[in-house]
Design an enzyme around this catalytic site. Sequence first.
Site, PDB file in Angstrom:
ATOM      1  N   SER A   1       0.828  -1.223   0.000  1.00  0.00           N
ATOM      2  CA  SER A   1       0.000   0.000   0.000  1.00  0.00           C
ATOM      3  C   SER A   1       0.856   1.264   0.000  1.00  0.00           C
ATOM      4  O   SER A   1       0.552   2.233  -0.718  1.00  0.00           O
ATOM      5  CB  SER A   1      -0.974   0.000   1.176  1.00  0.00           C
ATOM      6  OG  SER A   1      -0.313  -0.233   2.392  1.00  0.00           O
TER       7      SER A   1
ATOM      8  N   HIS B   1      -1.795  -8.939   1.964  1.00  0.00           N
ATOM      9  CA  HIS B   1      -1.502  -7.658   2.649  1.00  0.00           C
ATOM     10  C   HIS B   1      -2.675  -7.362   3.599  1.00  0.00           C
ATOM     11  O   HIS B   1      -2.993  -8.193   4.455  1.00  0.00           O
ATOM     12  CB  HIS B   1      -1.279  -6.589   1.570  1.00  0.00           C
ATOM     13  CG  HIS B   1      -0.766  -5.269   2.061  1.00  0.00           C
ATOM     14  ND1 HIS B   1      -0.141  -5.097   3.269  1.00  0.00           N
ATOM     15  CD2 HIS B   1      -0.795  -4.014   1.487  1.00  0.00           C
ATOM     16  CE1 HIS B   1       0.191  -3.825   3.417  1.00  0.00           C
ATOM     17  NE2 HIS B   1      -0.197  -3.141   2.359  1.00  0.00           N
TER      18      HIS B   1
ATOM     19  N   HIS C   1       5.780 -12.767   7.478  1.00  0.00           N
ATOM     20  CA  HIS C   1       5.997 -11.384   7.056  1.00  0.00           C
ATOM     21  C   HIS C   1       7.213 -11.324   6.137  1.00  0.00           C
ATOM     22  O   HIS C   1       8.147 -12.094   6.302  1.00  0.00           O
ATOM     23  CB  HIS C   1       6.220 -10.459   8.264  1.00  0.00           C
ATOM     24  CG  HIS C   1       5.977  -9.022   7.939  1.00  0.00           C
ATOM     25  ND1 HIS C   1       6.965  -8.208   7.447  1.00  0.00           N
ATOM     26  CD2 HIS C   1       4.854  -8.262   7.998  1.00  0.00           C
ATOM     27  CE1 HIS C   1       6.460  -7.008   7.236  1.00  0.00           C
ATOM     28  NE2 HIS C   1       5.181  -7.010   7.554  1.00  0.00           N
TER      29      HIS C   1
ATOM     30  N   ARG D   1       2.950  -4.871  16.812  1.00  0.00           N
ATOM     31  CA  ARG D   1       1.554  -4.434  16.645  1.00  0.00           C
ATOM     32  C   ARG D   1       0.605  -5.537  17.135  1.00  0.00           C
ATOM     33  O   ARG D   1      -0.474  -5.256  17.642  1.00  0.00           O
ATOM     34  CB  ARG D   1       1.276  -4.086  15.169  1.00  0.00           C
ATOM     35  CG  ARG D   1       2.164  -2.963  14.639  1.00  0.00           C
ATOM     36  CD  ARG D   1       2.003  -2.765  13.145  1.00  0.00           C
ATOM     37  NE  ARG D   1       2.374  -3.948  12.374  1.00  0.00           N
ATOM     38  CZ  ARG D   1       2.224  -4.082  11.058  1.00  0.00           C
ATOM     39  NH1 ARG D   1       1.715  -3.077  10.354  1.00  0.00           N
ATOM     40  NH2 ARG D   1       2.588  -5.181  10.432  1.00  0.00           N
TER      41      ARG D   1
ATOM     42  N   ASP E   1      -2.303  -8.511  11.610  1.00  0.00           N
ATOM     43  CA  ASP E   1      -3.646  -8.949  11.227  1.00  0.00           C
ATOM     44  C   ASP E   1      -4.138 -10.150  12.035  1.00  0.00           C
ATOM     45  O   ASP E   1      -5.337 -10.439  12.042  1.00  0.00           O
ATOM     46  CB  ASP E   1      -3.675  -9.281   9.731  1.00  0.00           C
ATOM     47  CG  ASP E   1      -3.291  -8.079   8.884  1.00  0.00           C
ATOM     48  OD1 ASP E   1      -3.786  -6.980   9.177  1.00  0.00           O
ATOM     49  OD2 ASP E   1      -2.483  -8.235   7.959  1.00  0.00           O
TER      50      ASP E   1
HETATM   51  N1  CMX Z   1       1.110 -19.936   5.945  1.00  0.00           N
HETATM   52  C1  CMX Z   1       1.531 -20.871   5.071  1.00  0.00           C
HETATM   53  N2  CMX Z   1       2.610 -20.686   4.277  1.00  0.00           N
HETATM   54  C2  CMX Z   1       3.280 -19.538   4.406  1.00  0.00           C
HETATM   55  C3  CMX Z   1       2.919 -18.543   5.325  1.00  0.00           C
HETATM   56  C4  CMX Z   1       1.767 -18.763   6.105  1.00  0.00           C
HETATM   57  N3  CMX Z   1       1.327 -17.842   6.943  1.00  0.00           N
HETATM   58  N4  CMX Z   1       3.801 -17.521   5.210  1.00  0.00           N
HETATM   59  C5  CMX Z   1       4.682 -17.865   4.263  1.00  0.00           C
HETATM   60  N5  CMX Z   1       4.387 -19.073   3.766  1.00  0.00           N
HETATM   61  C6  CMX Z   1       5.046 -19.780   2.674  1.00  0.00           C
HETATM   62  C7  CMX Z   1       5.050 -18.904   1.427  1.00  0.00           C
HETATM   63  O1  CMX Z   1       3.812 -18.994   0.744  1.00  0.00           O
HETATM   64  C8  CMX Z   1       6.211 -19.463   0.656  1.00  0.00           C
HETATM   65  O2  CMX Z   1       5.807 -20.686   0.087  1.00  0.00           O
HETATM   66  P1  CMX Z   1       6.346 -21.146  -1.379  1.00  0.00           P
HETATM   67  O3  CMX Z   1       7.835 -21.133  -1.283  1.00  0.00           O
HETATM   68  O4  CMX Z   1       5.745 -22.504  -1.547  1.00  0.00           O
HETATM   69  O5  CMX Z   1       5.829 -20.124  -2.339  1.00  0.00           O
HETATM   70  C9  CMX Z   1       7.219 -19.804   1.777  1.00  0.00           C
HETATM   71  O6  CMX Z   1       6.428 -19.953   2.964  1.00  0.00           O
HETATM   72  C10 CMX Z   1       8.269 -18.755   2.018  1.00  0.00           C
HETATM   73  O7  CMX Z   1       7.643 -17.514   2.261  1.00  0.00           O
HETATM   74  P2  CMX Z   1       8.391 -16.362   3.078  1.00  0.00           P
HETATM   75  O8  CMX Z   1       9.626 -15.989   2.323  1.00  0.00           O
HETATM   76  O9  CMX Z   1       8.537 -16.748   4.496  1.00  0.00           O
HETATM   77  O10 CMX Z   1       7.324 -15.176   3.049  1.00  0.00           O
HETATM   78  P3  CMX Z   1       7.084 -14.067   1.943  1.00  0.00           P
HETATM   79  O11 CMX Z   1       7.977 -12.912   2.231  1.00  0.00           O
HETATM   80  O12 CMX Z   1       7.146 -14.627   0.561  1.00  0.00           O
HETATM   81  O13 CMX Z   1       5.562 -13.660   2.202  1.00  0.00           O
HETATM   82  C11 CMX Z   1       3.656 -13.043   3.455  1.00  0.00           C
HETATM   83  C12 CMX Z   1       5.167 -12.871   3.289  1.00  0.00           C
HETATM   84  C13 CMX Z   1       3.165 -12.081   4.511  1.00  0.00           C
HETATM   85  C14 CMX Z   1       2.979 -12.709   2.125  1.00  0.00           C
HETATM   86  C15 CMX Z   1       3.362 -14.510   3.879  1.00  0.00           C
HETATM   87  O14 CMX Z   1       3.978 -14.800   5.102  1.00  0.00           O
HETATM   88  C16 CMX Z   1       1.879 -14.834   3.935  1.00  0.00           C
HETATM   89  O15 CMX Z   1       1.294 -15.177   2.900  1.00  0.00           O
HETATM   90  N6  CMX Z   1       1.254 -14.746   5.157  1.00  0.00           N
HETATM   91  C17 CMX Z   1      -0.180 -14.964   5.307  1.00  0.00           C
HETATM   92  C18 CMX Z   1      -0.941 -13.736   4.843  1.00  0.00           C
HETATM   93  C19 CMX Z   1      -0.784 -12.583   5.818  1.00  0.00           C
HETATM   94  O16 CMX Z   1      -0.928 -12.726   7.008  1.00  0.00           O
HETATM   95  N7  CMX Z   1      -0.511 -11.375   5.265  1.00  0.00           N
HETATM   96  C20 CMX Z   1      -0.474 -10.143   6.071  1.00  0.00           C
HETATM   97  C21 CMX Z   1       0.909  -9.523   6.178  1.00  0.00           C
HETATM   98  C22 CMX Z   1       0.863  -8.245   6.966  1.00  0.00           C
HETATM   99  C23 CMX Z   1       0.167  -7.157   6.206  1.00  0.00           C
HETATM  100  O17 CMX Z   1       0.667  -6.719   5.160  1.00  0.00           O
HETATM  101  O18 CMX Z   1      -0.930  -6.729   6.617  1.00  0.00           O
END
Ligand code: CMX
Length: 441
Positions: free
Chosen positions: A241, A271, A318, A327, A373
């Site tokens: 964002s 996000h 994250h 937070r 979140d």
């Molecule tokens: N549950 C299951 N799998 C997850 C996970 C979770 N909460 N978080 C990361 N992973 C997975 C990723 O999908 C990725 O899998 P692949 O290699 O198969 O594609 C792997 O673990 C490595 O990911 P990472 O490097 O640890 O995390 P990223 O930096 O790529 O992604 C984020 C970060 C937030 C998108 C991810 O942790 C996620 O999808 N979390 C759940 C959604 C969420 O809570 N988002 C809110 C974030 C805060 C905000 O912006 O408001």
Amino acid sequence: MEVLKERFKAKADSVGVEIKQILKEHGSKKIGEVVLSQVYQGMRGMTGLVTETSLLDSMEGIRFRGYSIPELQQKLPKAKGGDEPLPEGLFYLMLIGELPSEEDVHLVTSVLQRRSHVPNHVFATIESLPVSAHPMTQFVVAIMALQTESQFARKYAAGMNKKDYWDACFEDTMDLIARLPRIAAYIYRRKYKNAEHIQPNGLLDWAGNFAHMMGYEDERFHELMRLYMTIHADHEGGNVSAHTTHLVGSALSDPFLSFAAGMNGLAGPLHGLANQEVVKWIYEMREELGVEQPSKEQIDAYVRKTITEGKVVPGYGHAVLRKTDPRFTAQMEFGKKHMSDDPLVNTVWNIYEVVPPILQSLGKIKNPWPNVDAHSGSLLVHFGMTEYDFYTVLFGVSRSLGVMASLCWDRALGYALERPKSVTTESVKLWLEGKHEIWGE
Ligand code: CMX
């Protein structure tokens, strides 16, 4: 208003001089190394932006102009009889770079009150959408409708000197932040409360009035809104964002267009939309199990099932953080203080015990800890705000404080059009074979 604007301009001018000097002396200094995996995998850890308002440390979490969340809770002015910081104070801190006095915060509150009138065509535009439209869709469409009020767009069309961009951006910023609570509350009452709208109360602070217009009069909910609006406001510059608002603003798209673009990014489930996904996921778990408060064993099994189905566990992980998000902790403290017996809040705390070891055991997740979140929805449900698909709008109203303060800085410092270089895999292969020395313009 003029006081705030003058203080901002004076600050921005002096930082502008410093930046000029820094670039003159160190402009060619290397700031890091970019490796191919970063280019392919979401630019993680690649420094490429300047955002003055806050800085994220992967272990400590967010600091706003150097202040952590507990420090803000201590140092920022509060509402009468309240414990939580007034978000107007955080806005002042992010914009001016100094802690505000009570009087400064008062000034921001009154400026926002004075500018809060939303033109009728914005409500008519919302009404033109089906009530079933997602609240974030209604929110973004309303912001786009409000764009007719942009002073930046009007002045640019009339021929604005680039030295004046910051001024028009500042005016639009104050108008936008002032009007968002009214718009968001309107969407809430339209969608969930039979369109029985509530008029603003000009005696309340920005967050308190927002709570009031949504129909929540419990003073603890007003306190929650003050905390919520403070902790969601900013998370340095690279998140979707903030980065989108900055990127679109760099084309000199006006502040309304820029913010609407940022909100489209916030509406993504990786996000900001994760806040609705968390409560939806817990509700689905409860329904499937037929219990109000699942045991840790039941949560364990449900988390594993979620992962096996190729879904993410919402609220965990994250891109930058590597510890529990402060937070999350701030909201946990609020829960302990105001609602320690609440079943949903207790479920969130049980999930916090169960999820990290499971995610860690997968071996690929860089951060198994909860983010902001994971907690926010449960506190809202406690006060009766169960309509979880609205939650990202709350996040969006708060996020305006950080990204719009940053946009003012962008224009005041004259930052350039953002235009990084991209490559094709074909060009990468040629480069790996040594047939393509370096690309660039
Ligand atoms: N549950 C299951 N799998 C997850 C996970 C979770 N909460 N978080 C990361 N992973 C997975 C990723 O999908 C990725 O899998 P692949 O290699 O198969 O594609 C792997 O673990 C490595 O990911 P990472 O490097 O640890 O995390 P990223 O930096 O790529 O992604 C984020 C970060 C937030 C998108 C991810 O942790 C996620 O999808 N979390 C759940 C959604 C969420 O809570 N988002 C809110 C974030 C805060 C905000 O912006 O408001």
